[in-house]
Design an enzyme around this catalytic site. Structure first.
Site, PDB file in Angstrom:
ATOM      1  N   ARG A  50       1.826 -36.097 -15.971  1.00 41.53           N
ATOM      2  CA  ARG A  50       2.257 -35.418 -14.954  1.00 41.53           C
ATOM      3  C   ARG A  50       2.107 -35.582 -13.604  1.00 41.53           C
ATOM      4  O   ARG A  50       2.866 -35.204 -12.757  1.00 41.53           O
ATOM      5  CB  ARG A  50       1.946 -33.630 -15.287  1.00 41.53           C
ATOM      6  CG  ARG A  50       2.768 -32.943 -14.371  1.00 41.53           C
ATOM      7  CD  ARG A  50       2.596 -31.417 -14.777  1.00 41.53           C
ATOM      8  NE  ARG A  50       1.531 -30.871 -15.736  1.00 41.53           N
ATOM      9  CZ  ARG A  50       0.209 -30.779 -15.639  1.00 41.53           C
ATOM     10  NH1 ARG A  50      -0.151 -30.885 -14.238  1.00 41.53           N
ATOM     11  NH2 ARG A  50      -0.529 -30.340 -16.416  1.00 41.53           N
ATOM     12  N   TYR A 103      19.959 -24.370   2.552  1.00 44.61           N
ATOM     13  CA  TYR A 103      20.595 -24.250   1.331  1.00 44.61           C
ATOM     14  C   TYR A 103      20.200 -22.954   0.474  1.00 44.61           C
ATOM     15  O   TYR A 103      19.039 -22.505   0.411  1.00 44.61           O
ATOM     16  CB  TYR A 103      19.766 -25.661   0.420  1.00 44.61           C
ATOM     17  CG  TYR A 103      20.222 -25.624  -1.009  1.00 44.61           C
ATOM     18  CD1 TYR A 103      21.442 -25.804  -1.537  1.00 44.61           C
ATOM     19  CD2 TYR A 103      19.217 -25.507  -1.975  1.00 44.61           C
ATOM     20  CE1 TYR A 103      21.841 -25.946  -2.801  1.00 44.61           C
ATOM     21  CE2 TYR A 103      19.517 -25.915  -3.238  1.00 44.61           C
ATOM     22  CZ  TYR A 103      20.723 -26.034  -3.675  1.00 44.61           C
ATOM     23  OH  TYR A 103      21.246 -26.225  -5.021  1.00 44.61           O
ATOM     24  N   ASP A 175      14.420 -30.507   5.724  1.00 44.02           N
ATOM     25  CA  ASP A 175      15.113 -30.942   4.684  1.00 44.02           C
ATOM     26  C   ASP A 175      15.933 -32.098   4.988  1.00 44.02           C
ATOM     27  O   ASP A 175      16.764 -31.905   5.808  1.00 44.02           O
ATOM     28  CB  ASP A 175      15.921 -29.831   4.124  1.00 44.02           C
ATOM     29  CG  ASP A 175      16.731 -30.124   2.971  1.00 44.02           C
ATOM     30  OD1 ASP A 175      17.269 -31.327   2.586  1.00 44.02           O
ATOM     31  OD2 ASP A 175      17.010 -29.304   1.881  1.00 44.02           O
ATOM     32  N   LYS A 200      20.626 -36.252  -4.607  1.00 44.74           N
ATOM     33  CA  LYS A 200      21.811 -36.707  -4.135  1.00 44.74           C
ATOM     34  C   LYS A 200      21.850 -38.401  -3.506  1.00 44.74           C
ATOM     35  O   LYS A 200      22.046 -39.014  -4.649  1.00 44.74           O
ATOM     36  CB  LYS A 200      21.964 -36.005  -2.639  1.00 44.74           C
ATOM     37  CG  LYS A 200      21.495 -34.473  -2.908  1.00 44.74           C
ATOM     38  CD  LYS A 200      22.619 -34.002  -3.484  1.00 44.74           C
ATOM     39  CE  LYS A 200      22.699 -32.376  -3.761  1.00 44.74           C
ATOM     40  NZ  LYS A 200      21.857 -31.715  -4.742  1.00 44.74           N
TER      41      LYS A 200
HETATM   42  C1  LIG Z   1      20.656 -29.864   1.380  1.00 44.03           C
HETATM   43  C2  LIG Z   1      19.860 -29.589  -0.015  1.00 44.03           C
HETATM   44  N1  LIG Z   1      18.540 -29.217  -0.323  1.00 44.03           N
HETATM   45  C3  LIG Z   1      18.214 -29.204  -1.414  1.00 44.03           C
HETATM   46  C4  LIG Z   1      19.006 -29.316  -2.524  1.00 44.03           C
HETATM   47  C5  LIG Z   1      18.498 -29.016  -3.879  1.00 44.03           C
HETATM   48  O1  LIG Z   1      18.242 -30.179  -4.763  1.00 44.03           O
HETATM   49  P1  LIG Z   1      18.223 -30.123  -6.238  1.00 44.03           P
HETATM   50  O2  LIG Z   1      19.477 -29.770  -6.579  1.00 44.03           O
HETATM   51  O3  LIG Z   1      17.906 -31.447  -6.493  1.00 44.03           O
HETATM   52  O4  LIG Z   1      17.332 -29.070  -6.589  1.00 44.03           O
HETATM   53  C6  LIG Z   1      20.266 -29.216  -2.484  1.00 44.03           C
HETATM   54  C7  LIG Z   1      21.194 -29.259  -3.479  1.00 44.03           C
HETATM   55  O5  LIG Z   1      22.439 -28.856  -3.349  1.00 44.03           O
HETATM   56  C8  LIG Z   1      20.878 -29.675  -0.994  1.00 44.03           C
HETATM   57  O6  LIG Z   1      22.237 -29.694  -0.878  1.00 44.03           O
END
Ligand SMILES: Cc1ncc(COP(=O)(O)O)c(C=O)c1O
Length: 386
Positions: A50, A103, A175, A200
């Site tokens: 882990r 988000y 982020d 992404k």
């Molecule tokens: C800007 C942003 N941050 C975080 C996330 C979350 O990522 P994950 O889907 O890998 O949990 C997303 C997912 O769409 C996102 O668009």
């Protein structure tokens, strides 16, 4: 070495006399130690599945180079990475400031989960800049920024927000999924932690979920590590491998995403059905001047506000697309287009556009084919309108 060279070299194996180009996938829950002393000392680096093995370490090294941090840790998803970065620094009675364009699942984590544990959230206008100082309290421990916002693409003044955070002893978490660590360097701008959904652009092929957290300094990194450890976040070696493979082609892919994204955005801006394009490289998007100052490019995700149109016509638009997929992600090689509803989430500065908002991800396909697809979608929409 320049950045692209470092990204090609990071975390590569150096075993002799011969070795594979790529760090192999090492699947393991259990690591065995040769002696009692080794076991008790816990091996300084690789201890238990882990906590990650060599495949994870190679990816961490690569992302850390990309983000320019002290250390990078991995999380089981982007959402886990953002939430762990909040949990790492708060206790009951604390306060966090979160950008209104965050988000949405993070907003739900704050409003439901953090609230249950006595942590209060205030949402702030993405254009607040240095004004954020007025919202800070003695118990404000984290500012969470996302720049640009991934539905409406306002760009934030991170250096000004970082100054306020550092003055008042709070951590700035950014982020950085849109800039992918390539077009934006939050740590160089003063952030304490840069987080990405590696799901992404880092992995880039729509086939795994992963998060990354890069800390600016040792003390911050230790808090992040303990939060992830205590939450039990895990990343499979296969997903770490896929993301490391994605990292090798990140710069080439991003340049093409940028090119296709800008070409589509320019084309959309000329369409009579479009009211406004939401893209940081466009003057009409709030924070455009900050984007020019702080970013070195634009990825492939952007939006557009359409002129008001009846729901059946909008439905016809989406159903007519053949190349653009409809799905809740982005950052892969494939183009996507979905309807989004910023008006459903915002509280600090409500979204008041009259027409529907759409979000596009420009993939790596030929731009002419993508334009033909959108043209077909508009024709279908107009046929229903008439
Ligand atoms: C800007 C942003 N941050 C975080 C996330 C979350 O990522 P994950 O889907 O890998 O949990 C997303 C997912 O769409 C996102 O668009």
């Amino acid at each position: 070495m320049k950045e692209d060279t470092k990204l090609a070299a990071a975390g590569r194996p150096h075993r002799r006399p011969s070795h594979p180009v790529n760090t192999p996938v090492e699947r393991a829950s259990t690591y065995l130690f040769p002696t009692y002393d080794d076991l008790i000392e816990g091996g300084k680096n690789i201890v238990y599945g882990r906590l990650g093995g060599p495949t994870h370490r190679a990816l961490e090294e690569g992302v850390n180079i990309l983000e320019g941090g002290f250390e990078t840790r991995l999380a089981s998803s982007g959402l886990m990475a953002v939430n762990a970065a909040l949990l790492a620094f708060v206790r009951a009675g604390d306060h966090v400031l979160v950008v209104d364009t965050v988000y949405d699942p993070v907003r739900k984590f704050c409003d439901r989960f953090l609230k249950r544990f006595g942590v209060e959230t205030t949402y702030y206008d993405p254009m607040i800049g240095a004004g954020i100082e007025d919202l800070m309290r003695a118990e404000t421990k984290v500012i969470l920024a996302e720049s640009p916002g991934s539905l409406t693409f306002e760009v934030q003044d991170l250096p000004a927000i970082a100054d306020a955070a550092r003055k008042k002893g709070a951590k700035l978490v950014v982020d950085n999924t849109w800039g992918a660590g390539y077009f934006l360097k939050p740590i160089a701008l003063g952030a304490h932690v840069s987080v990405q959904s590696g799901t992404k652009y880092l992995s880039g092929h729509a086939d795994c979920l992963i998060g990354t957290l890069t800390s600016a300094d040792e003390a911050t990194s230790k808090q992040i590590f303990l939060a992830l450890l205590q939450l039990g976040s895990n990343v499979s070696a296969d997903d770490a491998y896929l993301t490391l493979r994605g990292l090798r082609t990140l710069s080439a892919r991003l340049r093409r995403h940028q090119e296709n994204g800008l070409a589509l955005a320019k084309w959309l801006q000329k369409r009579p059905e479009v009211d406004r394009v939401l893209h940081p490289a466009f003057k009409t998007t709030p924070g455009h001047a900050i984007w020019k100052r702080d970013f070195t490019g634009a990825s492939g995700l952007f939006g557009a506000v359409l002129k008001p149109v009846a729901p059946p016509a909008l439905k016809a638009f989406f159903n007519a697309m053949k190349l653009f997929g409809m799905g809740y992600s982005w950052g892969g090689y494939e183009s996507l287009c979905i309807p989004v509803r910023p008006e459903a989430y915002r509280t600090a500065n409500p979204w008041t556009e009259k027409g529907p908002t759409i979000r596009l991800h420009a993939g790596l396909e030929d731009i002419e084919d993508l334009i033909v697809d959108l043209d077909r979608a508009f024709a279908a929409m107009n046929a229903v309108k008439e």
